[in-house]
Design a protein around this motif. Structure first.
Motif, short mmCIF file in Angstrom:
data_model
loop_
_atom_site.label_atom_id
_atom_site.label_comp_id
_atom_site.label_asym_id
_atom_site.label_seq_id
_atom_site.Cartn_x
_atom_site.Cartn_y
_atom_site.Cartn_z
N VAL A 1 0.99 -1.45 0.58
CA VAL A 1 -0.13 0.35 0.16
C VAL A 1 1.12 1.56 0.28
O VAL A 1 0.88 2.62 -0.40
CB VAL A 1 -1.22 -0.01 1.32
CG1 VAL A 1 -1.29 1.37 0.86
CG2 VAL A 1 -2.07 -1.41 1.06
N ARG A 2 2.10 1.36 0.63
CA ARG A 2 3.25 2.17 0.71
C ARG A 2 3.13 2.41 -0.93
O ARG A 2 3.82 4.01 -0.75
CB ARG A 2 3.94 2.37 1.90
CG ARG A 2 3.68 2.19 2.94
CD ARG A 2 3.21 3.23 4.00
NE ARG A 2 1.78 3.30 4.82
CZ ARG A 2 0.33 2.51 4.81
NH1 ARG A 2 -0.25 2.54 3.52
NH2 ARG A 2 -0.50 2.79 5.81
N ALA A 3 3.73 1.75 -1.35
CA ALA A 3 4.71 1.90 -2.38
C ALA A 3 3.11 1.98 -3.37
O ALA A 3 3.54 3.56 -4.36
CB ALA A 3 5.13 0.04 -2.89
N MET A 4 2.01 1.71 -3.21
CA MET A 4 1.22 2.10 -4.49
C MET A 4 1.22 3.90 -4.30
O MET A 4 0.57 5.21 -4.58
CB MET A 4 -0.26 1.39 -3.64
CG MET A 4 -1.48 1.61 -5.05
SD MET A 4 -1.28 1.30 -6.36
CE MET A 4 -1.84 2.20 -7.57
N GLU A 5 0.91 4.77 -2.76
CA GLU A 5 0.92 5.84 -2.38
C GLU A 5 2.24 6.12 -2.91
O GLU A 5 1.72 7.31 -3.42
CB GLU A 5 0.59 5.64 -0.99
CG GLU A 5 -0.76 5.69 -0.60
CD GLU A 5 -0.09 5.74 1.14
OE1 GLU A 5 0.17 6.92 1.90
OE2 GLU A 5 -0.72 5.10 1.56
N ALA A 6 2.97 5.82 -3.11
CA ALA A 6 4.44 6.09 -3.25
C ALA A 6 4.51 6.67 -5.41
O ALA A 6 4.81 7.96 -5.51
CB ALA A 6 5.64 5.85 -2.90
N LEU A 7 4.19 5.59 -5.50
CA LEU A 7 3.42 5.43 -7.29
C LEU A 7 2.30 6.53 -7.36
O LEU A 7 2.63 7.05 -8.60
CB LEU A 7 3.14 4.53 -7.59
CG LEU A 7 2.28 4.19 -9.62
CD1 LEU A 7 2.91 2.08 -9.34
CD2 LEU A 7 1.28 4.92 -9.58
N VAL A 8 1.45 6.95 -6.19
CA VAL A 8 0.34 8.08 -6.82
C VAL A 8 1.66 9.26 -7.31
O VAL A 8 0.98 10.21 -7.31
CB VAL A 8 -1.08 7.76 -5.93
CG1 VAL A 8 -2.45 9.04 -5.77
CG2 VAL A 8 -2.14 6.50 -6.22
N GLN A 9 1.80 9.48 -5.37
CA GLN A 9 2.48 10.72 -5.58
C GLN A 9 3.83 10.75 -6.49
O GLN A 9 3.69 12.20 -6.99
CB GLN A 9 3.15 11.06 -4.47
CG GLN A 9 2.64 11.02 -3.30
CD GLN A 9 1.27 12.01 -3.36
OE1 GLN A 9 1.53 12.98 -2.91
NE2 GLN A 9 0.01 11.97 -2.91
N ALA A 10 4.26 10.07 -7.24
CA ALA A 10 5.40 10.74 -8.71
C ALA A 10 4.53 10.11 -9.75
O ALA A 10 5.53 11.23 -10.75
CB ALA A 10 6.16 9.12 -8.23
N ALA A 11 3.33 10.10 -9.63
CA ALA A 11 3.00 10.30 -10.95
C ALA A 11 2.49 11.40 -11.66
O ALA A 11 2.53 12.44 -10.74
CB ALA A 11 1.23 9.54 -10.71
N ASP A 12 2.29 11.85 -12.93
CA ASP A 12 2.40 13.48 -13.48
C ASP A 12 0.58 13.41 -12.75
O ASP A 12 -0.34 13.10 -12.61
CB ASP A 12 1.92 13.16 -14.41
CG ASP A 12 1.74 14.24 -15.42
OD1 ASP A 12 0.68 14.62 -15.63
OD2 ASP A 12 2.60 15.43 -14.92
N GLU A 13 0.64 15.22 -12.15
CA GLU A 13 -0.33 15.78 -11.56
C GLU A 13 -2.33 14.54 -12.33
O GLU A 13 -3.02 14.45 -12.39
CB GLU A 13 -1.09 17.05 -11.85
CG GLU A 13 -1.69 17.92 -10.82
CD GLU A 13 -1.36 17.62 -9.22
OE1 GLU A 13 -1.94 17.01 -8.44
OE2 GLU A 13 -0.51 17.28 -8.92
N SER A 14 -1.88 15.04 -13.77
CA SER A 14 -2.88 14.01 -14.63
C SER A 14 -3.61 13.16 -14.30
O SER A 14 -4.24 12.50 -15.16
CB SER A 14 -2.74 14.58 -16.92
OG SER A 14 -1.91 14.26 -17.07
N GLN A 15 -2.50 12.27 -13.83
CA GLN A 15 -2.90 10.79 -14.21
C GLN A 15 -3.30 11.27 -12.70
O GLN A 15 -4.33 9.78 -12.39
CB GLN A 15 -1.52 9.92 -14.31
CG GLN A 15 -0.69 10.34 -15.88
CD GLN A 15 -0.10 9.60 -16.33
OE1 GLN A 15 0.98 9.38 -15.26
NE2 GLN A 15 -0.30 8.41 -17.33
N ARG A 16 -3.15 11.32 -11.66
CA ARG A 16 -3.16 10.99 -10.20
C ARG A 16 -5.07 10.84 -10.27
O ARG A 16 -4.65 9.46 -9.49
CB ARG A 16 -2.95 12.14 -9.60
CG ARG A 16 -1.96 12.05 -9.07
CD ARG A 16 -1.32 13.30 -8.06
NE ARG A 16 0.25 13.71 -7.54
CZ ARG A 16 0.97 14.59 -8.05
NH1 ARG A 16 0.29 15.41 -7.24
NH2 ARG A 16 2.36 14.87 -7.56
#
Length: 170
Positions: free
Chosen positions: A104-119
């Motif tokens: 879940v933490r890795a998924m949250e990091a993935l969301v934060q790393a994503a481009d604003e338009s893909q979040r």
């Protein structure tokens, strides 16, 4: 010994990738071999390897985009599949629980790393996953400790993330 070896290798790879820079990290066959090792860590039978692998992926996903994005693009889908399986096969031990929570933490990091338009699309994947970890009130009392802990962690995450991404709830 193989658990220690696998975790040590993943740790060394992560340190290398975080310090080497994008011009080195994306060179083939190094990139493909690193992806192979992380995939093997995610698929490991030992929950301690899985947990540590997701911890290390969190660090990698938080790296500068030129390093993180090639890893996110390939390792993000298996991470989502892993978390989707949890609804059908809930953690039975503290070690398995740790793997899920690190996922879940890795998924949250993935969301934060994503481009604003893909979040929003990624949050729309994360929030239903967290909701799937919740137990109904009848099952909560008789659930194993690891399932109850997962329920409590998911509830806490939803309460934290929900207000930040209220549009996804609509």
């Amino acid at each position: 010994d193989s658990v220690v070896d696998q975790v040590s290798l993943l740790t060394a790879l992560t340190v290398f990738l975080l310090s080497a820079g994008p011009d080195v990290c994306t060179v083939e066959p190094l990139h493909a071999l690193c992806l192979q090792r992380f995939n093997a860590g995610m698929d490991a039978k030992d929950p301690l390897v899985v947990s540590r692998c997701y911890q290390l992926l969190t660090s990698l996903f938080q790296a500068p985009p030129a390093v993180a994005i090639p890893y996110i693009q390939v390792l993000g889908p298996p991470l989502v599949r892993y978390l989707q399986k949890v609804e059908r096969s809930r953690p039975q031990s503290p070690e398995e629980l740790s793997g899920v929570l690190e996922g879940v933490r890795a998924m949250e990091a993935l969301v934060q790393a994503a481009d604003e338009s893909q979040r929003p699309q990624l949050v729309a994947i994360l929030l239903p996953l967290l909701i799937s970890f919740l137990l109904d009130e009848n099952a909560l009392g008789s659930a194993p400790a690891a399932s109850r802990s997962l329920h409590e962690a998911a509830l806490k995450d939803l309460m934290r993330l929900g207000p930040q991404h209220s549009a996804v709830f609509r």
